[in-house]
Design a protein around this motif. Structure first.
Motif, short mmCIF file in Angstrom:
data_model
loop_
_atom_site.label_atom_id
_atom_site.label_comp_id
_atom_site.label_asym_id
_atom_site.label_seq_id
_atom_site.Cartn_x
_atom_site.Cartn_y
_atom_site.Cartn_z
N THR A 1 -1.13 -4.60 -5.96
CA THR A 1 -1.89 -3.62 -5.11
C THR A 1 -0.47 -3.07 -5.97
N VAL A 2 1.01 -2.94 -6.55
CA VAL A 2 1.39 -1.78 -6.68
C VAL A 2 1.23 -1.47 -7.85
N ASP B 1 1.69 6.46 -6.98
CA ASP B 1 0.76 6.99 -7.59
C ASP B 1 1.10 8.96 -7.43
N ASP B 2 1.32 9.07 -6.40
CA ASP B 2 2.41 10.74 -5.78
C ASP B 2 2.85 11.05 -7.91
N ALA C 1 2.25 1.21 -3.22
CA ALA C 1 0.97 1.88 -4.23
C ALA C 1 0.94 3.71 -4.45
N ASP C 2 0.93 4.08 -2.73
CA ASP C 2 0.69 5.38 -2.64
C ASP C 2 1.88 6.12 -3.28
N ARG C 3 2.98 5.93 -3.57
CA ARG C 3 3.57 6.43 -3.40
C ARG C 3 4.20 6.42 -5.17
N ASP D 1 3.36 9.55 -10.29
CA ASP D 1 2.72 9.39 -11.77
C ASP D 1 3.67 8.08 -12.52
N ASP E 1 0.74 -1.41 -0.27
CA ASP E 1 -0.06 -0.22 -0.02
C ASP E 1 1.03 1.46 0.10
N GLU E 2 1.94 1.71 0.65
CA GLU E 2 2.66 2.24 0.54
C GLU E 2 3.42 2.83 -0.48
#
Length: 240
Positions: free
Chosen positions: A81-82, A52-53, A48-50, A55, A45-46
């Motif tokens: 997830t990633v 996404d931030d 994936a968030d990074r 792009d 999850d971490e």
């Protein structure tokens, strides 16, 4: 349109947090990254968030074959997830391609993994080195494997060149099974920076586009300066 990525094995020796490594990859201009077993201690999850931030997209990831055989569900769950939609067998040893019989057994093994991964919604790819090109019976281990496996192929143009074969010919021959191309350069069988070796990278990029490959992935196994290599690879791929 073919996109560019860096295989993060290239920067495994870079002593930086994963978040900063990803920032550098994004700043260099890559469209995505290819994970190769190292996640810098971050959860899916971490990551994936990074991503996404920043792009950054994610290609099918290099995953140890034992992990896929022992727990394909967990492999698929983490990498989905990633942002990955597939996995790559990064290495099988020379003994598994030393004869036609051994190669056919290897193809069966890879196909069993591919079937398990497909149940998770993941495609499986196979990444070659040079030892798959051992010659026997007027053919090579790579050809026997590629002609019999259900898996997709991830041709590594540097290793193909080192084995004494034409990477363009391989890309064109097996193009229906190619979504990802590893853009590695080699000089007389030694790792070198992209553009400094024996591989006609422009011809390989053109062939990759000709077979509708989705990714050109920069990889350098032993860069002298991994941080600088991130930028070098991105700039070179952007010019092809």
């Amino acid at each position: 349109m073919v996109r560019t990525a860096i295989n993060l094995y290239s920067v495994r020796d870079l002593d930086l947090p994963m978040g900063e490594i990803l920032e550098r990859c994004a700043a260099a201009g890559y469209d995505g990254v290819q994970f190769s077993g190292g996640f810098g201690g971050l959860s899916a999850d971490e990551l994936a968030d990074r991503l996404d931030d920043l792009d950054l997209a994610v290609t099918a990831a290099h995953v140890d074959v034992d992990e896929m055989e022992s727990d394909p569900t967990e492999v698929a769950s983490f990498h989905e997830t990633v942002g990955a939609d597939g996995a790559v067998v990064p290495w099988l040893g020379p003994e598994q391609f030393e004869s036609r019989e051994a190669t056919l057994e290897t193809a069966d093994r890879v196909d069993a993994i591919a079937a398990d991964m497909l149940e998770q919604g993941f495609d499986l790819h196979y990444h070659n080195h040079d030892h798959e090109f051992v010659a026997f019976d007027d053919t090579t281990g790579f050809e026997v494997f590629a002609d019999h496996t259900d898996a997709l192929l991830e041709p590594d143009v540097g290793w193909i060149e080192t084995a004494g074969h034409d990477p363009v010919e391989i890309l064109e021959r097996y193009g229906d099974s190619v979504e990802i191309v590893h853009m590695k350069d080699m000089a007389d069988g030694e790792f070198c920076e992209i553009g400094d070796g024996d591989v006609d990278m422009q011809a390989c990029a053109d062939a990759a586009r000709g077979v509708d490959a989705e990714w050109l992935v920069y990889e350098h196994d032993e860069p002298e300066d991994p941080a600088a290599s991130i930028d070098t690879g991105a700039e070179f791929l952007a010019g092809l």
